[in-house]
Design a protein around this motif. Structure first.
Motif, PDB file in Angstrom:
ATOM      1  N   VAL A  11       0.783  -1.158   0.052  1.00 28.82           N
ATOM      2  CA  VAL A  11       0.100  -0.020  -0.034  1.00 28.82           C
ATOM      3  C   VAL A  11       0.874   1.107   0.130  1.00 28.82           C
ATOM      4  O   VAL A  11       0.610   2.146  -0.741  1.00 28.82           O
ATOM      5  CB  VAL A  11      -0.937  -0.017   1.071  1.00 28.82           C
ATOM      6  CG1 VAL A  11      -1.606   1.122   1.448  1.00 28.82           C
ATOM      7  CG2 VAL A  11      -1.986  -1.182   0.890  1.00 28.82           C
ATOM      8  N   LEU A  12       1.884   1.225   0.688  1.00 35.61           N
ATOM      9  CA  LEU A  12       3.057   2.333   0.533  1.00 35.61           C
ATOM     10  C   LEU A  12       3.570   2.690  -0.492  1.00 35.61           C
ATOM     11  O   LEU A  12       3.508   3.875  -0.916  1.00 35.61           O
ATOM     12  CB  LEU A  12       3.962   2.455   1.800  1.00 35.61           C
ATOM     13  CG  LEU A  12       3.364   2.259   3.380  1.00 35.61           C
ATOM     14  CD1 LEU A  12       4.582   2.023   4.321  1.00 35.61           C
ATOM     15  CD2 LEU A  12       2.897   3.681   3.461  1.00 35.61           C
ATOM     16  N   PHE A  17       3.724   5.678  -5.579  1.00 32.64           N
ATOM     17  CA  PHE A  17       3.650   6.041  -7.014  1.00 32.64           C
ATOM     18  C   PHE A  17       2.546   6.837  -7.409  1.00 32.64           C
ATOM     19  O   PHE A  17       3.048   7.690  -8.331  1.00 32.64           O
ATOM     20  CB  PHE A  17       3.109   4.651  -7.684  1.00 32.64           C
ATOM     21  CG  PHE A  17       2.818   4.585  -9.068  1.00 32.64           C
ATOM     22  CD1 PHE A  17       3.798   4.688 -10.178  1.00 32.64           C
ATOM     23  CD2 PHE A  17       1.332   4.579  -9.569  1.00 32.64           C
ATOM     24  CE1 PHE A  17       3.692   4.859 -11.388  1.00 32.64           C
ATOM     25  CE2 PHE A  17       1.325   4.734 -10.823  1.00 32.64           C
ATOM     26  CZ  PHE A  17       2.104   4.910 -11.791  1.00 32.64           C
ATOM     27  N   PHE A  18       1.500   7.060  -6.533  1.00 32.11           N
ATOM     28  CA  PHE A  18       0.468   7.840  -6.955  1.00 32.11           C
ATOM     29  C   PHE A  18       0.879   9.376  -6.612  1.00 32.11           C
ATOM     30  O   PHE A  18       0.633  10.169  -7.611  1.00 32.11           O
ATOM     31  CB  PHE A  18      -0.787   7.658  -6.221  1.00 32.11           C
ATOM     32  CG  PHE A  18      -1.765   6.576  -6.965  1.00 32.11           C
ATOM     33  CD1 PHE A  18      -1.545   6.073  -8.029  1.00 32.11           C
ATOM     34  CD2 PHE A  18      -2.772   5.814  -5.892  1.00 32.11           C
ATOM     35  CE1 PHE A  18      -2.370   5.052  -8.472  1.00 32.11           C
ATOM     36  CE2 PHE A  18      -3.601   4.994  -6.371  1.00 32.11           C
ATOM     37  CZ  PHE A  18      -3.341   4.490  -7.638  1.00 32.11           C
ATOM     38  N   VAL A  19       1.776   9.728  -5.578  1.00 29.59           N
ATOM     39  CA  VAL A  19       2.156  10.931  -5.501  1.00 29.59           C
ATOM     40  C   VAL A  19       3.183  11.246  -6.446  1.00 29.59           C
ATOM     41  O   VAL A  19       3.108  12.462  -6.968  1.00 29.59           O
ATOM     42  CB  VAL A  19       2.952  10.993  -3.905  1.00 29.59           C
ATOM     43  CG1 VAL A  19       3.568  12.088  -3.736  1.00 29.59           C
ATOM     44  CG2 VAL A  19       1.684  10.788  -2.910  1.00 29.59           C
ATOM     45  N   ILE A  20       4.098  10.425  -6.715  1.00 27.43           N
ATOM     46  CA  ILE A  20       4.944  10.849  -7.977  1.00 27.43           C
ATOM     47  C   ILE A  20       4.520  11.122  -9.109  1.00 27.43           C
ATOM     48  O   ILE A  20       4.761  12.141  -9.987  1.00 27.43           O
ATOM     49  CB  ILE A  20       6.183   9.774  -8.072  1.00 27.43           C
ATOM     50  CG1 ILE A  20       6.928   9.485  -6.721  1.00 27.43           C
ATOM     51  CG2 ILE A  20       6.839   9.851  -9.397  1.00 27.43           C
ATOM     52  CD1 ILE A  20       7.776  10.606  -6.420  1.00 27.43           C
ATOM     53  N   ALA A  21       3.341  10.327  -9.419  1.00 27.68           N
ATOM     54  CA  ALA A  21       2.489  10.583 -10.850  1.00 27.68           C
ATOM     55  C   ALA A  21       1.687  11.887 -10.966  1.00 27.68           C
ATOM     56  O   ALA A  21       1.575  12.461 -11.764  1.00 27.68           O
ATOM     57  CB  ALA A  21       1.515   9.473 -10.931  1.00 27.68           C
ATOM     58  N   HIS A  22       1.468  12.314  -9.477  1.00 29.58           N
ATOM     59  CA  HIS A  22       0.482  13.540  -9.505  1.00 29.58           C
ATOM     60  C   HIS A  22       1.546  14.879  -9.575  1.00 29.58           C
ATOM     61  O   HIS A  22       1.324  15.755 -10.190  1.00 29.58           O
ATOM     62  CB  HIS A  22       0.178  13.465  -7.745  1.00 29.58           C
ATOM     63  CG  HIS A  22      -0.832  14.686  -7.566  1.00 29.58           C
ATOM     64  ND1 HIS A  22      -0.547  15.623  -6.839  1.00 29.58           N
ATOM     65  CD2 HIS A  22      -2.121  14.893  -8.210  1.00 29.58           C
ATOM     66  CE1 HIS A  22      -1.596  16.558  -6.706  1.00 29.58           C
ATOM     67  NE2 HIS A  22      -2.473  16.178  -7.494  1.00 29.58           N
ATOM     68  N   VAL A  23       2.658  14.534  -9.039  1.00 22.29           N
ATOM     69  CA  VAL A  23       3.554  15.584  -8.930  1.00 22.29           C
ATOM     70  C   VAL A  23       4.280  15.785 -10.473  1.00 22.29           C
ATOM     71  O   VAL A  23       4.204  16.961 -11.013  1.00 22.29           O
ATOM     72  CB  VAL A  23       4.723  15.360  -8.100  1.00 22.29           C
ATOM     73  CG1 VAL A  23       6.085  16.170  -8.435  1.00 22.29           C
ATOM     74  CG2 VAL A  23       4.552  15.278  -6.681  1.00 22.29           C
ATOM     75  N   LEU A  52      -5.692  11.812  -3.270  1.00 22.62           N
ATOM     76  CA  LEU A  52      -4.526  12.299  -2.642  1.00 22.62           C
ATOM     77  C   LEU A  52      -4.854  13.598  -1.735  1.00 22.62           C
ATOM     78  O   LEU A  52      -4.166  13.838  -0.619  1.00 22.62           O
ATOM     79  CB  LEU A  52      -3.328  12.866  -3.347  1.00 22.62           C
ATOM     80  CG  LEU A  52      -2.401  11.569  -4.129  1.00 22.62           C
ATOM     81  CD1 LEU A  52      -1.673  11.997  -5.085  1.00 22.62           C
ATOM     82  CD2 LEU A  52      -1.906  10.633  -3.203  1.00 22.62           C
ATOM     83  N   GLU A  53      -6.051  14.361  -1.925  1.00 20.61           N
ATOM     84  CA  GLU A  53      -6.369  15.491  -1.072  1.00 20.61           C
ATOM     85  C   GLU A  53      -6.438  14.987   0.264  1.00 20.61           C
ATOM     86  O   GLU A  53      -6.005  15.926   1.281  1.00 20.61           O
ATOM     87  CB  GLU A  53      -7.697  15.999  -1.607  1.00 20.61           C
ATOM     88  CG  GLU A  53      -7.282  16.998  -3.086  1.00 20.61           C
ATOM     89  CD  GLU A  53      -6.265  18.042  -2.365  1.00 20.61           C
ATOM     90  OE1 GLU A  53      -6.368  18.831  -1.207  1.00 20.61           O
ATOM     91  OE2 GLU A  53      -5.291  18.553  -3.300  1.00 20.61           O
ATOM     92  N   PRO A  54      -7.043  13.776   0.709  1.00 19.79           N
ATOM     93  CA  PRO A  54      -7.309  13.627   2.183  1.00 19.79           C
ATOM     94  C   PRO A  54      -5.683  13.589   2.701  1.00 19.79           C
ATOM     95  O   PRO A  54      -5.547  13.809   4.038  1.00 19.79           O
ATOM     96  CB  PRO A  54      -7.919  12.308   2.185  1.00 19.79           C
ATOM     97  CG  PRO A  54      -8.721  12.288   0.743  1.00 19.79           C
ATOM     98  CD  PRO A  54      -7.717  12.960  -0.184  1.00 19.79           C
ATOM     99  N   ALA A  75       6.240  16.201   1.784  1.00 18.39           N
ATOM    100  CA  ALA A  75       6.014  15.773   3.167  1.00 18.39           C
ATOM    101  C   ALA A  75       5.588  14.333   3.171  1.00 18.39           C
ATOM    102  O   ALA A  75       5.938  13.450   4.202  1.00 18.39           O
ATOM    103  CB  ALA A  75       5.051  16.697   3.798  1.00 18.39           C
ATOM    104  N   VAL A  76       4.513  14.127   2.135  1.00 13.20           N
ATOM    105  CA  VAL A  76       4.000  12.658   2.207  1.00 13.20           C
ATOM    106  C   VAL A  76       5.086  11.894   1.867  1.00 13.20           C
ATOM    107  O   VAL A  76       5.007  10.545   2.287  1.00 13.20           O
ATOM    108  CB  VAL A  76       2.655  12.745   1.275  1.00 13.20           C
ATOM    109  CG1 VAL A  76       2.475  11.214   0.748  1.00 13.20           C
ATOM    110  CG2 VAL A  76       1.673  13.529   1.696  1.00 13.20           C
ATOM    111  N   LEU A  77       5.707  12.118   0.808  1.00 13.19           N
ATOM    112  CA  LEU A  77       6.876  11.081   0.269  1.00 13.19           C
ATOM    113  C   LEU A  77       7.929  11.033   1.687  1.00 13.19           C
ATOM    114  O   LEU A  77       8.414   9.695   1.878  1.00 13.19           O
ATOM    115  CB  LEU A  77       7.564  11.761  -0.843  1.00 13.19           C
ATOM    116  CG  LEU A  77       6.903  11.701  -1.997  1.00 13.19           C
ATOM    117  CD1 LEU A  77       7.599  12.257  -3.023  1.00 13.19           C
ATOM    118  CD2 LEU A  77       6.380  10.314  -2.437  1.00 13.19           C
ATOM    119  N   LEU A  78       8.208  12.095   2.304  1.00 18.97           N
ATOM    120  CA  LEU A  78       9.084  11.668   3.357  1.00 18.97           C
ATOM    121  C   LEU A  78       8.217  10.849   4.599  1.00 18.97           C
ATOM    122  O   LEU A  78       9.202  10.119   5.280  1.00 18.97           O
ATOM    123  CB  LEU A  78       9.408  13.319   4.103  1.00 18.97           C
ATOM    124  CG  LEU A  78      10.277  14.021   3.232  1.00 18.97           C
ATOM    125  CD1 LEU A  78      10.596  15.438   3.811  1.00 18.97           C
ATOM    126  CD2 LEU A  78      11.802  13.228   3.043  1.00 18.97           C
TER     127      LEU A  78
END
Length: 94
Positions: A11-12, A17-23, A52-54, A75-78
Motif C-alpha cells: 500500500v505504501l 507511485f500515485f504521489v510521484i505521478a501527481h507531482v 491524494l487530497e485527504p 511531506a507525504v513522500l518523507l
C-alpha cells in the motif's frame, strides 16, 4: 504477521507511485505539456486529486504558505520513507 506487513508495504508503494505521478502531472500541466481539456488527462488528474487530497489537506494546514510552491507531496513522500524505515527496522524484513 509477515503478510500484513507485506500488504502495508505494498500500500505504501502504491501511494508512493500515485504521489510521484501527481507531482509529474502537475509539472506537465504547469508547463502546458498536458492539457486539462483532454478528457483522459482531466480524468486522471481529478482522480489523483481525489485520492491524494485527504493526505495533503492536514499537511497544508500545518505548513506555511510558500508562495505557490506546494510542499505537501514532499511531506507525504518523507512520511512514507519514515514509515518504511520504521517497518524495516522493527520487523527485520524488506
Amino acid at each position: 504477521m509477515i503478510s500484513l506487513i507485506q500488504i502495508l508495504l505494498l500500500v505504501l508503494n502504491v501511494v508512493w507511485f500515485f504521489v510521484i505521478a501527481h507531482v509529474i502531472m502537475s509539472w506537465l500541466i504547469s508547463f502546458q505539456v498536458l492539457n486539462l481539456h483532454q478528457q483522459f488527462v482531466a480524468q486522471v488528474w481529478y482522480g489523483l486529486n481525489r485520492l491524494l487530497e485527504p493526505l495533503y489537506t492536514p499537511i497544508r494546514k500545518i505548513l506555511p504558505p510558500m508562495g505557490g510552491i506546494d510542499l505537501a507531496p514532499l511531506a507525504v513522500l518523507l512520511a512514507i520513507i519514515a514509515i518504511r524505515i520504521v517497518i524495516s527496522n522493527n520487523f527485520g524484513i524488506y
